[in-house]
Structures are given as C-alpha cells and as structure tokens.
Design a protein around this motif. Structure first.
Motif, short mmCIF file in Angstrom:
data_model
loop_
_atom_site.label_atom_id
_atom_site.label_comp_id
_atom_site.label_asym_id
_atom_site.label_seq_id
_atom_site.Cartn_x
_atom_site.Cartn_y
_atom_site.Cartn_z
N TYR A 51 -28.14 27.38 -17.77
CA TYR A 51 -28.07 26.52 -16.22
C TYR A 51 -29.57 27.55 -15.23
CZ TYR A 51 -23.57 24.94 -17.77
OH TYR A 51 -23.23 24.70 -18.52
N ILE A 52 -30.50 28.16 -14.72
CA ILE A 52 -30.73 28.62 -14.25
C ILE A 52 -32.11 27.81 -13.08
CG2 ILE A 52 -32.94 30.45 -13.73
CD1 ILE A 52 -31.10 32.37 -15.31
N GLY A 53 -32.76 27.23 -14.83
CA GLY A 53 -34.05 26.08 -13.83
C GLY A 53 -33.43 24.71 -12.70
N PHE A 54 -32.37 24.87 -13.06
CA PHE A 54 -31.67 24.23 -12.19
C PHE A 54 -31.48 24.63 -10.54
CE2 PHE A 54 -28.83 23.50 -15.70
CZ PHE A 54 -29.15 22.01 -15.64
N ASP A 55 -31.81 25.55 -9.88
CA ASP A 55 -32.45 26.21 -9.18
C ASP A 55 -33.69 25.83 -8.58
OD1 ASP A 55 -31.78 28.88 -10.60
OD2 ASP A 55 -32.75 29.63 -8.99
N ALA A 56 -34.32 26.20 -9.81
CA ALA A 56 -36.02 25.96 -10.17
C ALA A 56 -35.93 24.73 -8.57
CB ALA A 56 -36.12 26.92 -10.75
N VAL A 57 -35.29 23.91 -8.94
CA VAL A 57 -36.24 22.69 -9.31
C VAL A 57 -36.64 22.62 -7.43
CG1 VAL A 57 -35.64 20.13 -8.96
CG2 VAL A 57 -35.04 21.31 -11.04
N SER A 58 -35.76 23.56 -6.40
CA SER A 58 -35.07 23.02 -4.90
C SER A 58 -36.97 24.36 -4.75
CB SER A 58 -33.98 24.26 -4.54
OG SER A 58 -33.98 25.73 -5.10
N THR A 59 -37.83 25.05 -5.76
CA THR A 59 -38.39 24.98 -4.99
C THR A 59 -39.46 24.29 -4.79
OG1 THR A 59 -39.51 26.11 -7.23
CG2 THR A 59 -37.91 27.80 -6.21
N VAL A 60 -39.70 22.95 -5.50
CA VAL A 60 -40.69 22.34 -5.41
C VAL A 60 -40.42 21.51 -4.71
CG1 VAL A 60 -41.30 22.62 -7.47
CG2 VAL A 60 -40.35 21.08 -7.33
N ALA A 61 -39.59 21.55 -3.32
CA ALA A 61 -38.89 20.75 -2.06
C ALA A 61 -40.06 20.38 -1.22
CB ALA A 61 -38.09 21.34 -1.39
N GLU A 62 -40.71 20.96 -1.21
CA GLU A 62 -41.69 20.37 -0.19
C GLU A 62 -42.68 19.64 -1.16
OE1 GLU A 62 -44.06 24.07 1.50
OE2 GLU A 62 -42.37 24.84 1.73
N GLU A 63 -42.66 19.20 -2.34
CA GLU A 63 -43.88 18.69 -3.07
C GLU A 63 -42.96 17.30 -3.65
OE1 GLU A 63 -46.35 21.44 -5.97
OE2 GLU A 63 -44.55 22.60 -5.40
N THR A 64 -42.14 17.26 -3.18
CA THR A 64 -41.02 15.68 -3.44
C THR A 64 -40.99 14.61 -2.20
OG1 THR A 64 -39.89 17.08 -4.18
CG2 THR A 64 -38.41 15.31 -4.15
N LYS A 65 -40.86 13.76 -2.92
CA LYS A 65 -41.48 12.77 -1.25
C LYS A 65 -40.25 12.46 -0.90
CE LYS A 65 -43.97 9.10 -4.63
NZ LYS A 65 -44.37 8.58 -5.43
N LEU B 217 -33.57 15.55 -4.21
CA LEU B 217 -33.11 17.31 -4.96
C LEU B 217 -31.14 17.34 -5.68
CD1 LEU B 217 -35.15 20.02 -2.94
CD2 LEU B 217 -35.54 18.96 -5.13
N PRO B 218 -30.84 16.82 -4.48
CA PRO B 218 -29.14 16.57 -5.02
C PRO B 218 -28.87 15.80 -6.13
CG PRO B 218 -29.56 16.62 -2.55
CD PRO B 218 -30.40 16.05 -3.13
N ILE B 219 -29.81 14.59 -6.46
CA ILE B 219 -29.35 14.00 -7.22
C ILE B 219 -29.47 14.47 -8.88
CG2 ILE B 219 -30.07 11.65 -8.32
CD1 ILE B 219 -29.83 10.08 -4.92
N GLY B 220 -31.05 14.89 -8.26
CA GLY B 220 -31.75 15.04 -9.75
C GLY B 220 -31.03 16.61 -10.10
N ILE B 221 -30.29 17.33 -9.42
CA ILE B 221 -29.63 18.75 -9.61
C ILE B 221 -28.47 18.64 -9.96
CG2 ILE B 221 -28.66 21.14 -8.75
CD1 ILE B 221 -31.71 21.25 -7.11
N ILE B 222 -27.58 17.91 -9.56
CA ILE B 222 -26.10 17.18 -10.00
C ILE B 222 -26.26 16.86 -11.31
CG2 ILE B 222 -23.98 16.28 -9.13
CD1 ILE B 222 -24.61 17.17 -6.39
N ALA B 223 -26.97 15.85 -11.06
CA ALA B 223 -26.51 14.96 -12.97
C ALA B 223 -27.22 15.62 -13.69
CB ALA B 223 -27.60 13.46 -12.38
N SER B 224 -28.41 16.65 -13.62
CA SER B 224 -29.23 17.20 -15.08
C SER B 224 -27.83 18.36 -14.67
CB SER B 224 -30.10 17.67 -14.39
OG SER B 224 -31.24 17.08 -14.14
N LEU B 225 -26.93 18.76 -13.96
CA LEU B 225 -25.65 20.22 -14.23
C LEU B 225 -24.76 19.21 -15.27
CD1 LEU B 225 -25.45 21.56 -10.84
CD2 LEU B 225 -25.70 23.08 -13.78
N ILE B 226 -24.86 17.89 -15.25
CA ILE B 226 -23.36 16.90 -15.87
C ILE B 226 -23.63 16.55 -17.38
CG2 ILE B 226 -22.85 14.77 -16.09
CD1 ILE B 226 -22.27 15.35 -12.91
#
Length: 510
Positions: free
Chosen positions: A119-133, A139-148
């Motif tokens: 499950y560690i990769g999900f938190d790494a998504v937040s590190t690219v917040a500055e490169e997200t539109k 980010l919340p949609i991507g992280i939560i949906a991926s977790l489920i």
C-alpha cells in the motif's frame, strides 16, 4: 527468463547475496575474485537504471509508462485468478485453507505489517501534487479509488494463492528456492503448464518495476522539497532545464536504490521500507491534529465525509448485530473451520440488558455534550479521532515488524539527525527567521558526528545476538563486533561532549 523468453541467466547474476546464501551450492558455483564470491542481481540493477532514465525524461512520460505497466499487472492478475480456477476447483482450494491461521493471530498481524508494503505507493502519489492540474480534486479521488480497487485485488489473489499450495509446502520451498510465489503456486498444481508460469513471471517483473517507479518518483521530490527549505544543499533542488524534473535527486536515488537492489534481499528491504513509512504516517496523523488547533483557518479543500447522523445510523446497525448475535449463531460459531466461542457475557441473559444500556448512554452522551450548532454536520471529535486512530493503527503494525527492522530504522533516524545537526539547523529557511547562525557551531558538528558514528555502529553490529553473545564475540576478538561497538561508544561520547559544550555556551536547543 527461461520460461518466458528461453534465456538462461546464471543464478549468480540474478540473485542477491543474502538469498544466495540460502540456496545450496550457489555461492560455491559463483566466480570468485580474491576468494570473494561475485553474486549480485544484475536484472534488478538494470530495471532500476531503466526506471531512473524514464523518471529523468519527464513526469508525463513516467505517468504513461506507469499506466501501461499497471494495465499489464491487472491483466496478469486476472489471468492468474482464471487459470487457478481452471486447474483447481474452489472445493479443493478450501482444503488448503485449513488451518486458516497456521501461526495464530501473531502470524496474521506480522503478515499485515509486511503486506503493508503493497500500500506504500499510494502515499507517494501525494509527492507529485505540484505537478497535478487540480490536486485538491484529483489526488483524493486517485488515492481513495486506487485503495479500494487494489484492496479487492489483494484479497482475491491472496485467497486463490493460499488455496493452491498448502502452507507447509510453501514454507519448505521458500526456505530453499528463489521464486516468485504466484509462479511457485502454479508450478505446484500444474508443473507442465510452463507457459502459464511464464506469463505470471512476466507480470511479476512488471509489477515490481511499477512499484519501484512510484517509489523512485516520490523520493527525489521529497529531497527536492527538503532542499528547497534549506535542510539539504541547493544542488538537491536543481531542476533539469529541458525535462523539468529534479534530475540530480532522481539520479542519486537511482544509484542508491540500484546498489541496494543488487545485493540486498527484498524481504529485508520491505521490512525497512514498511517501518519507515509507518513512522512517517504516524507523524502525518499527529501533525493533522496539531494543525487543526494551531491553524484552524487553513484552507482544506478535501474533508472526510463524517456527519453525525450516519454515525448514529451505524451505531444502530452495530447495536442490532451484537444484540441478536447470540441468537443467530448460538454459543459457538465456525469460521473457516475454527470453532470460536462467544464471550460468556454475550451468552448470558444479562447481555440483553447491558448492550442496550451501553448504546443508550453513548447516544445520550453524544447528543448532550456535542455542540448543538454542529450536530448532524461533523463527526464528534473529528479533529483528532480519525488521525488518532490512524496513528495507533500504524504503531500497532510497527510493533509486529522484526527486531532487525527496528535497529535499522533507528540507524536511519540517526543518519537523518546527523545531516540536520551538521547542516540543516544552520541553513534552514525557518532558521533564518529566528536569526540562527549561518555557519554550524562546533558543538552541533560534534553532535552530528556522534549521531553518524552511532548509526554506523548500529548498522554494522549483529542484530540477532543478545548482549552476552555480543560480549563473548568481542572477547573472542570478532573484528566486526568490536568495530561496531566502538563506533557506538565513540558516538555517544562525542554526543555527550557536544551537548555539554553547547549547554556551557548557552546555545538554544537544536
């Protein structure tokens, strides 16, 4: 590689040194230089090098590359589930689920602490917040949906896998073989279906590559942010003029990860990664509570849905389930072949009075003490209840990780402390605002050097030995133990001297 492409790679070029020591004859058959066996995982090193090149190339290219690998992973997992049911019926799978917990709850919880790696990769998504539109939405949609989605996959694959191969057979083969577990399970039930094992093996390589890509995507950006705050040298905050990526930290991360991947066992790396990430999650959870009170007006685009009315509805459901549970299942319930007895209180007539009383008192307390203005809008004590549960659950999982992981974790903390004391304390942007000296004082350098020596000693000393065994080894002239213990003692002495000098000069605490 042989099953998938017909390519034979020597074991000494595809096995890390730690694992090679468990495989009979591998060390002896490997080439030797000055009497030392040459054993390293060339494939892992090559994959890390490829990932590093892709990450330096650009974030868009990295995302596209990762999307392709994720698609391949999903297809291979679906293939594994389908082919498993083709070779083994569900009724035969159920036979291998007995005993359901071969090592009891201790083994289950220890397994949960290790599986956390998935499950560690999900938190790494937040590190690219500055490169997200639109990070507040995406980010919340991507992280939560991926977790489920991934949790569903993990549960189904784990159930199928444990149904293919008995527990004792799995333990026996893992002790003497180096193989991907899903491939091992297929080989056990269908040894002639080499084509199926080849597909799953290929999917395993792709899966590990995707995980490494996400890890190496996040870590350079963490270094980048730390350097931007002044806690690391400015070179770590450099961005490539053409690709617009933090190329210096990306290459540095690739070199370090590649070196470890070539010689270290994946089990050891998983444990160390887990304990570090769990500790980071604890800090994040505690930090949320602190920010809620220190900065209540901070803009928070995403809020956890937490109305009190759904909470009350959930409470009613829980009340009904536990109230009628003794009548529904009787004094004992069979779960995967295990007979589990209900607590004595639940089997007595007192239960029908105790449980409603607890529910009514809890409901009245909620309605009475919680502010009327927010009742029905926000979760009671929501500012700290969910973060506190998160912190407690992470600490709970950390407890079940092996002692070696704890020692290495402490060593890495000491290395980080050394960097902060010797460089970050004087160079940080926050330090400038409170008029800290621009050069590191000598007493802090002593503390930093002491911390580094302690870390080196902890990493070098045998972790599985008791104090008496370590003492016996030093008495017997064991060089490794003597050097490690000496490093720790010297580091402690330097730290004490540095602290005394700092206090004598009246310096503020670091």
């Amino acid at each position: 590689m042989h099953d998938a492409f017909g390519i034979d790679i020597p074991q000494w070029l595809s096995t890390d040194f730690r694992t090679a020591r468990k495989i009979p004859g591998l060390i002896d058959s490997a080439p030797h230089v000055f009497g030392l066996p040459i054993v390293f995982n060339l494939l892992a090193l090559g994959i890390v090098a490829l990932i590093t090149i892709v990450l330096v190339w650009g974030i868009k290219e990295s995302a596209e590359f990762n999307a392709v690998m994720v698609g391949v992973k999903i297809l291979v997992l679906l293939f594994f589930i389908g082919i498993a049911f083709y070779f083994v019926s569900p009724s035969n799978m159920a036979k291998n689920w007995h005993p359901f917990q071969p090592t009891g709850w201790g083994g289950t919880l220890a397994g949960a602490a290790v599986v956390f790696f998935a499950y560690i990769g999900f938190d790494a998504v937040s590190t690219v917040a500055e490169e997200t539109k639109n990070p507040s939405r995406d980010l919340p949609i991507g992280i939560i949906a991926s977790l489920i989605i991934c949790t569903i996959f993990y549960v189904v694959v784990a159930a199928v896998f444990t149904g293919l191969i008995p527990y004792n057979e799995l333990v026996r083969r893992l002790a003497t073989e180096q193989a991907e577990p899903l491939t091992m399970a297929l080989d056990h039930v269908a040894p002639d279906a080499r084509w199926a094992s080849a597909i799953v093996s290929f999917g395993s390589v792709v899966a590990h590559t995707a995980v490494l890509l996400v890890f190496q995507l996040g870590q350079p950006r963490i270094f980048f942010s730390i350097a931007r705050d002044g806690l690391l040298p400015p070179v770590f905050a450099k961005v490539h003029p053409k690709f617009k990526t933090p190329h210096v930290t990306t290459i540095l991360t690739g070199v370090i990860v590649g070196a470890f991947a070539a010689v270290m066992s994946i089990d050891e790396m998983v444990d160390l990664t887990n304990i570090g990430t769990l500790f980071a999650f604890v800090l994040v959870c505690v930090g949320i509570i602190i920010l809620r009170y220190k900065d209540p007006e901070r803009r928070r685009p995403f809020r956890v849905p937490s109305g009190t009315l759904p909470l009350l509805l959930l409470g009613v459901v829980v009340f009904l389930v536990f109230y009628y549970l003794p009548q529904l299942v009787g004094p004992q319930v069979s779960i995967f072949g295990h007979q589990i007895s209900l607590p004595a209180l639940m089997k007595s007539n007192t239960w029908r009075y105790v449980e409603p009383t607890v529910f009514i008192v809890a409901t009245l307390a909620l309605l009475y003490f919680y502010p009327r203005s927010t009742l029905g809008k926000r979760l009671p004590l929501g500012a700290w209840s969910l973060p506190l549960l998160g912190a407690v659950s992470c600490i709970f999982l950390m407890y079940y990780l092996p002692p070696t992981s704890w020692w290495r974790f402490i060593a890495w903390l000491m290395i980080g402390l050394s960097v902060y004391l010797s460089y970050g304390y004087a160079k940080s942007e926050l330090g400038r605002k409170v008029d800290r000296p621009r050069t590191t004082p000598g007493w802090l350098m002593l503390l930093g050097l002491g911390s580094m020596l302690i870390a080196i000693g902890i990493l070098a000393i045998p972790h599985h030995n008791s104090l008496s065994e370590l003492s016996a080894q030093m008495s017997g002239g064991d060089g490794r133990t003597i050097i490690a213990a000496g490093s720790i003692i010297l580091g402690v002495l330097l730290g004490i001297v540095g602290w005394i000098v700092g206090m004598a000069k009246g310096n503020p605490q670091a």
